[in-house]
Scaffold this motif. Structure first.
Motif, mmCIF file in Angstrom:
data_model
loop_
_atom_site.group_PDB
_atom_site.id
_atom_site.type_symbol
_atom_site.label_atom_id
_atom_site.label_comp_id
_atom_site.label_asym_id
_atom_site.label_seq_id
_atom_site.Cartn_x
_atom_site.Cartn_y
_atom_site.Cartn_z
ATOM 1 N N LEU A 458 56.137 45.512 29.770
ATOM 2 C CA LEU A 458 57.321 45.182 30.559
ATOM 3 C C LEU A 458 57.745 43.735 30.334
ATOM 4 O O LEU A 458 58.944 43.441 30.212
ATOM 5 N N ASN A 459 56.798 42.845 30.238
ATOM 6 C CA ASN A 459 57.127 41.436 29.982
ATOM 7 C C ASN A 459 57.784 41.255 28.607
ATOM 8 O O ASN A 459 58.746 40.496 28.451
ATOM 9 N N LEU A 460 57.217 41.950 27.612
ATOM 10 C CA LEU A 460 57.817 41.865 26.272
ATOM 11 C C LEU A 460 59.233 42.436 26.269
ATOM 12 O O LEU A 460 60.153 41.881 25.653
ATOM 13 N N HIS A 461 59.389 43.589 26.952
ATOM 14 C CA HIS A 461 60.714 44.200 27.053
ATOM 15 C C HIS A 461 61.705 43.260 27.728
ATOM 16 O O HIS A 461 62.852 43.096 27.301
ATOM 17 N N SER A 462 61.268 42.608 28.789
ATOM 18 C CA SER A 462 62.128 41.671 29.514
ATOM 19 C C SER A 462 62.487 40.474 28.647
ATOM 20 O O SER A 462 63.648 40.032 28.623
ATOM 21 N N ALA A 463 61.507 39.932 27.917
ATOM 22 C CA ALA A 463 61.789 38.785 27.045
ATOM 23 C C ALA A 463 62.761 39.168 25.930
ATOM 24 O O ALA A 463 63.680 38.399 25.593
ATOM 25 N N ASP A 464 62.571 40.358 25.344
ATOM 26 C CA ASP A 464 63.483 40.790 24.292
ATOM 27 C C ASP A 464 64.898 40.984 24.835
ATOM 28 O O ASP A 464 65.884 40.613 24.183
ATOM 29 N N TRP A 465 64.984 41.547 26.010
ATOM 30 C CA TRP A 465 66.300 41.753 26.626
ATOM 31 C C TRP A 465 66.980 40.410 26.945
ATOM 32 O O TRP A 465 68.175 40.241 26.731
ATOM 33 N N GLN A 466 66.178 39.457 27.396
ATOM 34 C CA GLN A 466 66.731 38.130 27.687
ATOM 35 C C GLN A 466 67.228 37.459 26.401
ATOM 36 O O GLN A 466 68.273 36.807 26.393
ATOM 37 N N ARG A 467 66.480 37.643 25.314
ATOM 38 C CA ARG A 467 66.910 37.069 24.034
ATOM 39 C C ARG A 467 68.247 37.676 23.604
ATOM 40 O O ARG A 467 69.152 36.970 23.150
ATOM 41 N N LYS A 468 68.373 38.988 23.749
ATOM 42 C CA LYS A 468 69.633 39.634 23.395
ATOM 43 C C LYS A 468 70.780 39.147 24.270
ATOM 44 O O LYS A 468 71.902 38.906 23.789
ATOM 45 N N ILE A 469 70.500 38.985 25.550
ATOM 46 C CA ILE A 469 71.543 38.508 26.468
ATOM 47 C C ILE A 469 71.972 37.094 26.089
ATOM 48 O O ILE A 469 73.164 36.769 26.045
ATOM 49 N N ASP A 470 70.977 36.236 25.805
ATOM 50 C CA ASP A 470 71.306 34.851 25.445
ATOM 51 C C ASP A 470 72.130 34.804 24.160
ATOM 52 O O ASP A 470 73.117 34.059 24.062
ATOM 53 N N ALA A 472 73.971 37.217 22.915
ATOM 54 C CA ALA A 472 75.293 37.782 23.179
ATOM 55 C C ALA A 472 76.170 36.804 23.954
ATOM 56 O O ALA A 472 77.377 36.670 23.675
ATOM 57 N N LEU A 473 75.573 36.104 24.908
ATOM 58 C CA LEU A 473 76.343 35.117 25.662
ATOM 59 C C LEU A 473 76.878 34.024 24.740
ATOM 60 O O LEU A 473 78.042 33.608 24.849
ATOM 61 N N GLU A 474 76.023 33.562 23.829
ATOM 62 C CA GLU A 474 76.447 32.505 22.912
ATOM 63 C C GLU A 474 77.595 32.977 22.020
ATOM 64 O O GLU A 474 78.608 32.284 21.864
ATOM 65 N N ARG A 475 77.433 34.170 21.448
ATOM 66 C CA ARG A 475 78.477 34.677 20.559
ATOM 67 C C ARG A 475 79.760 35.001 21.330
ATOM 68 O O ARG A 475 80.868 34.698 20.861
ATOM 69 N N LEU A 476 79.627 35.605 22.483
ATOM 70 C CA LEU A 476 80.817 35.957 23.253
ATOM 71 C C LEU A 476 81.539 34.719 23.785
ATOM 72 O O LEU A 476 82.770 34.699 23.862
ATOM 73 N N GLN A 477 80.755 33.702 24.146
ATOM 74 C CA GLN A 477 81.397 32.458 24.585
ATOM 75 C C GLN A 477 82.156 31.816 23.428
ATOM 76 O O GLN A 477 83.279 31.328 23.591
ATOM 77 N N GLU A 478 81.554 31.845 22.239
ATOM 78 C CA GLU A 478 82.236 31.317 21.059
ATOM 79 C C GLU A 478 83.494 32.121 20.764
ATOM 80 O O GLU A 478 84.547 31.565 20.435
ATOM 81 N N ASN A 536 87.701 37.353 13.830
ATOM 82 C CA ASN A 536 87.371 38.660 13.260
ATOM 83 C C ASN A 536 85.922 38.688 12.767
ATOM 84 O O ASN A 536 85.220 39.696 12.934
ATOM 85 N N ASP A 537 85.451 37.586 12.187
ATOM 86 C CA ASP A 537 84.048 37.510 11.762
ATOM 87 C C ASP A 537 83.119 37.569 12.960
ATOM 88 O O ASP A 537 82.078 38.239 12.919
ATOM 89 N N LEU A 538 83.480 36.864 14.029
ATOM 90 C CA LEU A 538 82.649 36.906 15.239
ATOM 91 C C LEU A 538 82.596 38.322 15.801
ATOM 92 O O LEU A 538 81.527 38.788 16.250
ATOM 93 N N ALA A 539 83.699 39.021 15.783
ATOM 94 C CA ALA A 539 83.716 40.403 16.273
ATOM 95 C C ALA A 539 82.826 41.287 15.412
ATOM 96 O O ALA A 539 82.076 42.137 15.928
ATOM 97 N N ARG A 540 82.860 41.099 14.078
ATOM 98 C CA ARG A 540 81.991 41.882 13.195
ATOM 99 C C ARG A 540 80.519 41.546 13.424
ATOM 100 O O ARG A 540 79.663 42.444 13.399
ATOM 101 N N GLN A 541 80.219 40.282 13.648
ATOM 102 C CA GLN A 541 78.829 39.903 13.918
ATOM 103 C C GLN A 541 78.326 40.548 15.201
ATOM 104 O O GLN A 541 77.174 41.006 15.269
ATOM 105 N N LEU A 542 79.150 40.596 16.226
ATOM 106 C CA LEU A 542 78.748 41.240 17.481
ATOM 107 C C LEU A 542 78.505 42.729 17.267
ATOM 108 O O LEU A 542 77.571 43.308 17.832
#
Length: 1243
Positions: A458-470, A472-478, A536-542
């Motif tokens: 569960l801890n590993l799952h939570s850390a992986d999910w947090q990494r994905k969120i971080d 995604a937040l960085e790319r979406l903010q950009e 458009n590149d940012l959208a493809r990366q997401l």
């Protein structure tokens, strides 16, 4: 109007036609007024429309006399007719047109007043908009200057103060925005009929930006106040939390002591009581969990802002103390639970605890899985991040429980003996004690391992999910920032695009400015391509990261891409439309010159931009402007001026006035030339450059002389003349020096100022001029009279003798300075005498002399006055003098003085003394001592004396006559031509076929015009289509005729070269037969020392052959020039014979009726032979007109044959005399060729 009424009152037809035309014009004007829309808020557009309205109002006022004439005509018709119906119709129509006129005038005045008010309101709005945008810029700058600072009370307080100050400033600046909005609303309301897109878009943009700034300031102020409140409350909350945790620790210690008592497992009631107390304690702990996390988070922020200070050390200690106490309290609570649970069936309780943990872990894992997938936009992912942060806090809270339970199980399995486990574990069936103990141990260990595995998972799952969120937040903010930036830039560009007017509504003069602005916009939006590619590149990366964008983001991306493409297409279409409009209507299109001609003529443009003119009525085309053709035809009226210098000057004066160059000052011309950077005199100018420069010149003249200058007509006419003079082949290019020479020669300036300016153009940087540069100037200058067909009178088109004369005057210096050039020009050299005569003609136009002409009795004399220096009180007007008329007892060779201004008493006394002196001189003295009014330039078989009277002295200025020059020889061929003309006059005079009784034989001999005019009566009219239409076409036709002769000359030279080559080959073969070394080929022959006397003889013979060839070519050239002169003279004679008889006057008597005169064709230059008298002759020379000497008699016979074909058989007697004289002329040519050939043989 009924047709019966028109038949009854015929005058109504004209009235009806004028009324209809004026009504249609007023209707059209009214429609134009209503259709003209302006861009509200665009001061330039509004001002241009005001100028248009003013011009339209002036046109209306200029047409008012037409309305008044119509009203007067209507009143006269009403008075003349008794038809009541006609009177009613006239009255009705007059009332209608008056009403329509007043209505149109009112519309114009109202529109003009509205435009003035619009200009005032737009100016106020633009000023208010600038102020609003300025405060917006200040607000944005303050917002951008805000950064994350220290998390302390002072820092937050300062930020709050800054925010409140900005909010206060915004409330003050709101006035500026409100003023701009009010003025914009006024513009939108009052001028809704015009184009208000610019005002609407700019206002929306300002309001949107202002609302965004207000929102950001309000949100920041709220956040800072909340932060300030938390910081104020933090010490109190910390103290309160620490006090509670102290109490909780006391309670936990009491419970812990109670759970360690002996015999506690036996007291089930005490265990339940303790369990209840522990549950209460655990409830308080869970209730304070959020408080603990908030205090810890805020404390860490404050700690980071206080880094390095003493307060940071103290706060760190307190936070560490709080964390330690919180951790110890939770451990104690777990230990208490463990001891209480151990007091009963401990392994069962552990078993249940592990099962609960497994269930909880499974639930949390499912909850974490349900948080997927990642949201498609920034707000959704931010919400997921908040949810996961709460989830992680829950895990962190549960971590001590799990760790404690696992530790308890481990301790339990380690401390409990197998005997205890046997008692604890009971199965339905009997099992051995060892197997029971092993089953309990295996069960607890398995569950503990599962709990530990699920927890780590569960801890590993939570850390992986947090990494994905971080991530995604960085790319979406950009992506969000990139889309916001792109959207802002696109909106700004779209505001500019929205302010574009339709291309058809733009002024022609503003097309280039609009084109430059759109190109600048294209350059500004070019970087947006990278922005679009980036998002458009940012959208493809997401998408690659497995993040599916939200519908909002997808629609935003699609919208931005679409808007970008549409903006590109709009810009390119706009540029294309402006290019097409600029091509079709701009200055480069020459469109504004299309109004220089009227129907049925149309102005067209050839591929090299040279204009030509189409007559749709006759379906013909020509290079010359219709007005230019009319002007050239009118110049034929001046052909009765027998003196070529005056004839040329008067033609140029008429041309100068027609081109309005008599209004152009030298300074204005120089300013226009400098404005167009025409400094490289050797560079060619194309048609567009010429038109642009001429437009600048005539625009300035129009400002100074509005009623005299028609810019399109003048530009087109002047362009036509320059091309006729300097570009006869219509290549579309002339040199800058040629352009300057043509314009400056005909502009209004002092003569010496023109000389100085022209000399400066060909002088070097040191102020000196060599022969080549002077030759360029004189060549361009002589083209002006050459275009009028008068070049032979000024020494011909060969300028080399003039250049030689100038440098001989300067003592053969290699270079001359301006002073020497001016001294030479003051002598009025033959090649340039037409220019000072032009100035004298211009000065004499308004001169009025208080004297009477002794021939025509005109009094006062207007123009030139010619006073005899042989007879007292003898004056001649310019008309009689130019036509060669004299009174009885006065001869043409008598000295005379010319005045272009009224005489003074001093001049009268001086002339009286000269007359008195001349009274004692004989006729032979005047014949032997002629005086010329110009500096003759003698050439080889080209350019003899001019037709001006040799006895005419005191050219302008009157008091400084040039020194007399020796009389030139009359023994050349041109004198012979003159002699033949005299013989022709004598023969015809003896026949008595044309002379009036009032004309003496001597006078007839002095004027060959009588002969020519007489023979014009016997000519048939040629087809006007066979005549050249312009000076350019005349020269082209001459050059085309001479091209064949040039080709024959080249063929002869090539034949001679082949003979020389054959002779050389023969000599070379003889040389080789004698065993000598071979001779080099002619191109390789170099002067070397001869090896033998034979070699020297061969080399000397080759040199002699080359020298002989050079002499032959030089002699050939001279003969060709000679033949060319003769053909030119005969060509002029032919044209003179074809000259309309009605245009020639002999002593004021018409020699033929208009019905028998030959109509002049469209030729623009008169190529006429003018012979004044026995003392004066004229030579004719055309540039590059060469013909071989062996074809001289053939060419003359061809000309004679053409003349023979021109005469009808009924006039054979007189024409035969002319042919006999032409034969004498041919024999004279043959004798001259033989003499020159003999001289060549003698050499």
């Amino acid at each position: 109007m009924p047709s019966s009424l028109l038949l009854e009152v015929p005058a109504l037809a004209d009235f009806n036609r004028v009324w209809t035309e004026l009504t249609d014009w007023l209707s059209l004007l009214d429609r134009v007024i209503k259709s003209q829309r302006v861009m509200v808020g665009d001061l330039e557009d509004i001002n241009e429309m005001i100028i248009k309205q003013k011009a339209t109002l002036q046109d209306l006022e200029q047409r008012r006399p037409q309305l008044e004439e119509l009203i007067t005509a209507a009143q006269n018709l009403k008075n003349k007719t008794s038809n009541q119906e006609a009177r009613t119709v006239i009255t009705d129509r007059i009332e209608r047109i008056q009403s329509q006129w007043d209505e149109v005038q009112e519309h114009l005045q109202n529109r003009r007043q509205q435009l003035n008010e619009m200009l005032k309101d737009s100016t106020q709005w633009l000023e208010a908009k600038e102020e609003a945008q300025q405060v917006l810029g200040q607000a944005r700058a303050k917002l951008e200057s805000w950064k994350e600072g220290p998390y302390t009370m002072d820092a937050i307080q300062r930020k709050i103060t800054e925010t409140k100050q900005l909010a206060k400033d915004l409330r003050q600046w709101q006035i500026n925005v409100d003023v701009a909005n009010d003025l914009a609303l006024k513009l939108l309301r009052d001028y809704s009929a015009d184009d208000t897109r610019k005002v609407h878009m700019i206002t929306e943009n300002i309001n949107a930006s202002w609302a965004s700034i207000h929102k950001r300031v309000s949100e920041r102020e709220t956040a800072l106040e909340e932060t300030h409140r938390l910081l104020q409350q933090f010490p109190l909350d910390l103290e309160k939390f620490l006090a509670w945790i102290t109490e909780a620790e006391t309670t936990a210690n009491v419970l812990q002591d109670a759970t360690h008592k002996e015999r506690l497992p036996e007291d089930s009631k005490g265990v339940r009581e303790l369990m209840k107390q522990w549950q209460d304690l655990q409830g308080e702990i869970e209730a304070h969990t959020d408080i603990y996390h908030n205090l810890d988070e805020n404390g860490q922020k404050i700690l980071r802002s206080l880094e390095g200070s003493d307060d940071a050390v103290l706060l760190q200690r307190r936070l560490d103390n709080m964390n330690f106490k919180w951790s110890e309290l939770r451990k104690k609570s777990l230990n208490i639970r463990s001891h209480l649970e151990a007091s009963s069936d401990q392994w069962k309780r552990l078993h249940l605890s592990l099962q609960e943990l497994l269930v909880w872990l499974q639930l949390k894992d499912d909850e974490l899985s349900r948080q997927a997938p990642i949201g498609g936009d920034f707000p959704a992912v931010q919400k997921q991040n908040d949810v996961h942060r709460a989830f992680k806090r829950e895990l962190k809270t549960k971590e001590p429980v799990i760790m404690s339970t696992l530790e308890t199980v481990r301790i339990f399995l380690t401390e409990q003996p197998l005997e205890g486990l046997e008692k604890l574990y009971q199965e339905p069936r009997e099992l051995p004690p060892e197997e029971k103990a092993q089953n309990v141990t295996r069960l607890l260990r398995k569950q503990a391992e599962e709990v530990n595995t699920e927890w780590e998972k569960l801890n590993l799952h939570s850390a992986d999910w947090q990494r994905k969120i971080d991530e995604a937040l960085e790319r979406l903010q950009e992506l969000q920032e990139a889309t916001d930036e792109l959207e802002l830039k696109l909106r700004q560009a779209e505001v500019i695009k929205g302010s574009w007017q339709p291309v058809g509504d733009l002024l022609i003069d503003s097309l280039q400015d609009h084109l430059e602005k759109v190109k600048a916009l294209r350059g500004e939006i070019a970087p947006l391509r990278e922005n679009v590619s980036h998002i458009n590149d940012l959208a493809r990366q997401l998408t690659t990261l497995g993040i599916q964008l939200s519908p909002y983001n997808l629609s935003t991306l699609e919208d931005l891409n679409t808007r970008w493409k549409l903006l590109q297409v709009a810009v390119e279409d706009r540029i294309r439309q402006l290019h097409e409009a600029h091509r079709d209507f701009g200055p480069a299109s020459q469109h504004f010159l299309s109004t220089s001609v009227q129907g049925p003529w149309e102005r067209a443009i050839s591929p090299n931009k040279v204009p030509y003119y189409i007559n749709h009525e006759t379906q013909t085309t020509c290079w010359d402007h219709p007005k230019m053709t009319e002007l050239y035809q009118s110049l034929a009226d001046l052909n009765n001026v027998r003196f070529s210098a005056y004839r040329t000057a008067m033609k140029l004066r008429r041309l100068q006035k027609a081109l309005c160059l008599d209004l152009l000052s030298l300074s204005a011309a120089c300013d226009a030339l400098d404005q167009h950077n025409l400094k490289q005199n050797d560079q060619p100018m194309d048609i567009l450059q010429i038109i642009n420069c001429l437009t600048t010149v005539y625009d300035r003249l129009q400002q100074e002389h509005n009623n005299l200058v028609n810019v399109p007509l003048c530009v087109d006419m002047c362009l036509n003349w320059l091309l006729n003079v300097y570009d006869t082949g219509r290549t579309g290019r002339i040199r800058v020096l040629s352009f300057k020479t043509g314009i400056i020669s005909l502009c209004k300036a002092h003569l010496e100022d023109k000389y100085r300016y022209l000399f400066k153009q060909v002088a070097s940087s040191t102020g000196f001029c060599d022969q080549r540069r002077l030759g360029l100037l004189l060549h361009d200058s002589i083209q002006i009279p050459r275009q009028l067909g008068e070049v032979a009178s000024f020494g011909g088109s060969n300028i080399e003798p003039s250049v030689r004369s100038c440098f001989q005057f300067a003592n053969n210096k290699p270079e001359i300075e301006a002073a020497l050039f001016l001294d030479w020009m003051r002598l009025e050299p033959q090649s340039m005498v037409w220019l000072p005569v032009l100035h004298r003609v211009a000065a004499a136009e308004t001169a009025k002399h208080q004297a009477k002409c002794n021939i025509c009795k005109e009094c006062p004399i207007i123009g030139f006055r010619y006073r005899s220096l042989k007879h007292f009180n003898y004056d001649i007007c310019q008309s009689c003098f130019f036509s060669g008329r004299v009174a009885k007892g006065h001869k043409m060779h008598y000295p005379m003085v010319e005045y272009c201004t009224p005489t003074t008493s001093g001049e009268d006394v001086r002339d009286f003394a000269k007359v008195l002196k001349n009274k004692f001189r004989t006729k032979r003295y005047f014949a032997k001592h002629p005086r010329m009014g110009y500096l003759p330039v003698q050439t080889v078989l080209e350019g003899d004396n001019m037709e001006t009277p040799v006895t005419l002295i005191n050219f302008w200025p009157v008091d400084s006559a040039p020194a007399s020059s020796p009389q030139l020889s009359h023994d050349d061929t041109h004198s012979r031509i003159e002699h033949y003309a005299s013989r022709l006059a004598e023969m015809e005079n003896s026949n008595g076929s044309y002379l009036n009784d009032s004309i003496s034989p001597n006078e007839s001999i002095d004027d060959e015009h009588l002969l020519i005019q007489h023979y014009c009566q016997s000519l048939n009219q040629d087809s006007p289509l066979s005549q050249p239409r312009s000076p350019a076409q005349i020269l082209i036709s001459l050059e085309s005729e001479e091209r064949g002769e040039l080709e024959r000359i080249l063929a002869d030279l090539e034949e001679e070269n082949r003979n020389l080559q054959a002779e050389y080959d023969r000599l070379k073969q003889q040389h080789e037969h004698k065993g000598l070394s071979p001779l080099p080929s002619p191109p390789e022959m170099m002067p070397t020392s001869p090896q033998s006397p034979r070699d020297a003889e061969l080399i000397a013979e080759a040199k002699l052959l080359r020298q002989h060839k050079g002499r032959l070519e030089a002699r050939m050239q001279i003969l060709e020039d000679h033949n060319k002169q003769l053909e030119s003279q005969l060509h002029r004679l032919r044209q003179l014979l074809e000259q309309p008889q009605a245009e020639a006057k002999v002593n004021g008597t018409t020699a033929s009726s208009p019905s028998t005169s030959l109509q002049r064709s469209d030729s623009s230059q008169p190529m006429l032979l003018r012979v004044v008298g026995s003392q004066t002759s004229e030579s004719m020379g055309e540039e590059d007109l060469l013909s071989p000497p062996q074809d001289t008699s053939t060419g003359l016979e061809e000309v004679m044959e053409q003349l023979n074909n021109s005469f009808p058989s009924s006039r054979g007697h007189n024409v035969g005399s002319l042919f006999h004289l032409a034969d004498d002329l041919g024999r004279a040519m043959e004798s001259l060729v033989s003499v020159m050939t003999d001289e060549e043989g003698a050499e």
